[in-house]
Design an enzyme around this catalytic site. Structure first.
Site, mmCIF file in Angstrom:
data_model
loop_
_atom_site.group_PDB
_atom_site.id
_atom_site.type_symbol
_atom_site.label_atom_id
_atom_site.label_comp_id
_atom_site.label_asym_id
_atom_site.label_seq_id
_atom_site.Cartn_x
_atom_site.Cartn_y
_atom_site.Cartn_z
ATOM 1 N N ASP A 102 41.202 -31.894 -42.260
ATOM 2 C CA ASP A 102 40.537 -30.466 -41.517
ATOM 3 C C ASP A 102 41.840 -29.648 -40.964
ATOM 4 O O ASP A 102 42.633 -30.554 -40.917
ATOM 5 C CB ASP A 102 39.502 -30.669 -40.722
ATOM 6 C CG ASP A 102 38.502 -29.726 -40.322
ATOM 7 O OD1 ASP A 102 38.504 -28.744 -41.061
ATOM 8 O OD2 ASP A 102 37.216 -30.002 -40.194
ATOM 9 N N ASP A 155 43.073 -18.287 -6.628
ATOM 10 C CA ASP A 155 41.805 -17.408 -7.182
ATOM 11 C C ASP A 155 41.728 -17.337 -8.734
ATOM 12 O O ASP A 155 41.407 -16.730 -9.280
ATOM 13 C CB ASP A 155 42.348 -15.707 -6.650
ATOM 14 C CG ASP A 155 43.546 -15.354 -7.152
ATOM 15 O OD1 ASP A 155 44.109 -16.122 -7.717
ATOM 16 O OD2 ASP A 155 43.616 -14.087 -6.748
ATOM 17 N N GLY A 156 42.810 -18.294 -9.223
ATOM 18 C CA GLY A 156 42.538 -18.383 -10.682
ATOM 19 C C GLY A 156 43.754 -17.701 -11.556
ATOM 20 O O GLY A 156 43.816 -17.592 -12.696
ATOM 21 N N GLU A 157 44.424 -16.628 -10.608
ATOM 22 C CA GLU A 157 45.512 -15.786 -11.340
ATOM 23 C C GLU A 157 46.679 -16.754 -11.481
ATOM 24 O O GLU A 157 46.858 -17.759 -10.989
ATOM 25 C CB GLU A 157 45.646 -14.503 -10.761
ATOM 26 C CG GLU A 157 44.489 -13.475 -10.201
ATOM 27 C CD GLU A 157 44.727 -12.497 -9.345
ATOM 28 O OE1 GLU A 157 46.017 -12.352 -8.719
ATOM 29 O OE2 GLU A 157 43.918 -11.529 -9.509
ATOM 30 N N THR A 159 35.018 -30.954 -31.518
ATOM 31 C CA THR A 159 34.171 -32.182 -30.722
ATOM 32 C C THR A 159 34.192 -33.008 -31.817
ATOM 33 O O THR A 159 33.393 -34.298 -31.471
ATOM 34 C CB THR A 159 32.598 -31.507 -30.778
ATOM 35 O OG1 THR A 159 32.245 -31.150 -31.948
ATOM 36 C CG2 THR A 159 32.852 -30.182 -29.897
ATOM 37 N N LYS A 170 28.823 -27.571 -46.020
ATOM 38 C CA LYS A 170 28.663 -27.753 -44.361
ATOM 39 C C LYS A 170 27.764 -26.385 -44.008
ATOM 40 O O LYS A 170 28.382 -25.623 -44.385
ATOM 41 C CB LYS A 170 29.818 -28.064 -43.756
ATOM 42 C CG LYS A 170 29.353 -27.779 -42.089
ATOM 43 C CD LYS A 170 31.075 -28.050 -41.290
ATOM 44 C CE LYS A 170 31.552 -26.665 -41.257
ATOM 45 N NZ LYS A 170 32.779 -27.052 -40.274
ATOM 46 N N GLY A 173 32.151 -32.897 -34.550
ATOM 47 C CA GLY A 173 30.897 -32.959 -35.078
ATOM 48 C C GLY A 173 30.943 -32.696 -36.521
ATOM 49 O O GLY A 173 30.333 -33.511 -37.360
HETATM 50 C C1 R5P Z 1 35.657 -24.958 -39.116
HETATM 51 O O1 R5P Z 1 35.394 -24.312 -40.180
HETATM 52 C C2 R5P Z 1 36.864 -25.992 -38.730
HETATM 53 O O2 R5P Z 1 37.660 -25.954 -40.012
HETATM 54 C C3 R5P Z 1 36.469 -27.381 -38.296
HETATM 55 O O3 R5P Z 1 35.972 -27.941 -39.226
HETATM 56 C C4 R5P Z 1 35.680 -27.061 -36.896
HETATM 57 O O4 R5P Z 1 36.186 -26.170 -36.191
HETATM 58 C C5 R5P Z 1 35.733 -28.491 -36.175
HETATM 59 O O5 R5P Z 1 34.865 -28.458 -35.192
HETATM 60 P P1 R5P Z 1 33.959 -29.494 -34.730
HETATM 61 O O6 R5P Z 1 35.142 -30.817 -34.798
HETATM 62 O O7 R5P Z 1 33.669 -29.241 -33.123
HETATM 63 O O8 R5P Z 1 32.941 -29.941 -35.734
#
Ligand code: R5P
Length: 309
Positions: A219, A38-40, A224, A193, A226
């Protein structure tokens, strides 16, 4: 052998927990995690923790809610078994990006996570490169935030073109990028950004000189990919020549590595705060370990000796 402490590893990243205990010359604590249809889930500690210092190594990486609940269950099991101090070692702290309300009638989930951890009996938190330092303020217990920059820079040193520019993908990472730039004795550039949705961003400005130069984009999290894809495109448009990426937490979801490779990123360097996704075999990814850093802080909490680095 010191029997006054136990280091348990949750299922989020057992390899890191084992690497930490190997560094410390002890075995990882014996425990069973059972998931029900059940996910527990339930956790059973298979050794006594009575009166002991208990460390639970568990990143709250995807699936975030499952790993968080497992950490809370570990802590509750230890608390009910009369453990001494319970320390959660959360190398990747999920929900860290939910550290404020972007709109009315939204939760501050990072604050909720802090409250849940404390309610479960956690008395100390150790984490790595927390997304924003103010999250420490959501806790009324000690929080040690370690920096993985040293481990990442050690891996990069001597391998980078001397003309490399360190690039922050947004204003929020300028402090982190400055640390890299100082350690690598490299110049710094900053992108601005704008976030369009949870997974889409747009780069609007570049501050710094990148024309004809290789770039190291840094970072805290690659989710993802992105943010970094948009950043690479903006740097390409400004005449940058080569691209490498370094980040502490490589969640690498939705084929992030494939997307970065398609943009011409020659290398992605991450740490082992979270496990690599299975599909990353054969991708240009390198992993620097934070195990000595984590083992060092555990030793310091136990014996007051300085961490390994
Ligand atoms: C955002 O402020 C974080 O420092 C990362 O730049 C972000 O979470 C990265 O997410 P994604 O790879 O989806 O762009």
């Amino acid at each position: 052998m010191n029997t006054g402490f136990v280091v348990f590893g949750g299922t989020a990243n057992p390899r890191l927990a084992d690497a930490v205990t190997r560094e410390m010359g002890v075995a990882t604590g014996a425990a069973e995690v059972e998931r029900f249809p059940d996910g527990e889930l339930t956790v059973r500690l298979e050794e006594s923790v009575r009166g002991k210092e208990v460390f639970i190594v568990q990143s709250t990486c995807p699936p975030v809610n499952d790993h968080l609940m497992e950490l809370l269950a570990f802590a509750d099991a230890a608390r009910r078994s009369a453990a001494g101090r319970i320390t959660a070692v959360v190398p990747y702290f999920g929900y860290a990006r939910a550290d404020r309300r972007n709109q009315r009638r939204e939760p501050i989930t990072a604050s909720l996570v802090a409250a849940l951890m404390q309610a479960a009996g956690i008395a100390h938190v150790v984490t790595v490169d927390l997304h924003t330092p103010q999250i420490e303020g959501f806790f009324s217990i000690p929080v040690d935030t370690l920096s993985a920059v040293g481990a990442l820079v050690d891996d990069l040193r001597g391998r980078l073109d001397p003309a490399t520019v360190v690039v922050s993908p947004d204003a929020g990472r300028v402090k982190l990028a400055t640390e890299y730039a100082l350690e690598l004795d490299a110049p710094l550039a900053v992108l601005h950004k704008r976030r369009q949705s949870g997974s889409e961003t747009e780069v609007t400005q570049l501050v710094g000189e990148v024309e004809g130069r290789p770039c190291l984009l840094v970072d805290d999290i690659i989710s993802t990919g992105g943010t970094l894809v948009q950043s690479v495109r903006a740097l390409q448009a400004a005449g940058a020549t080569e691209f490498r990426v370094a980040a502490t937490h490589g969640l690498l979801l939705r084929d992030a590595l494939g997307r970065l490779a398609a943009e011409g990123v020659a290398e992605v360097l991450v740490t082992d705060t979270v496990p690599l996704p299975p599909a990353s075999e054969g991708s240009p990814v390198r992993v620097a370990t934070v195990a000595p850093l984590v083992a060092g802080v555990i030793r310091k909490l136990l014996y007051g000796t300085p961490p390994a680095r």
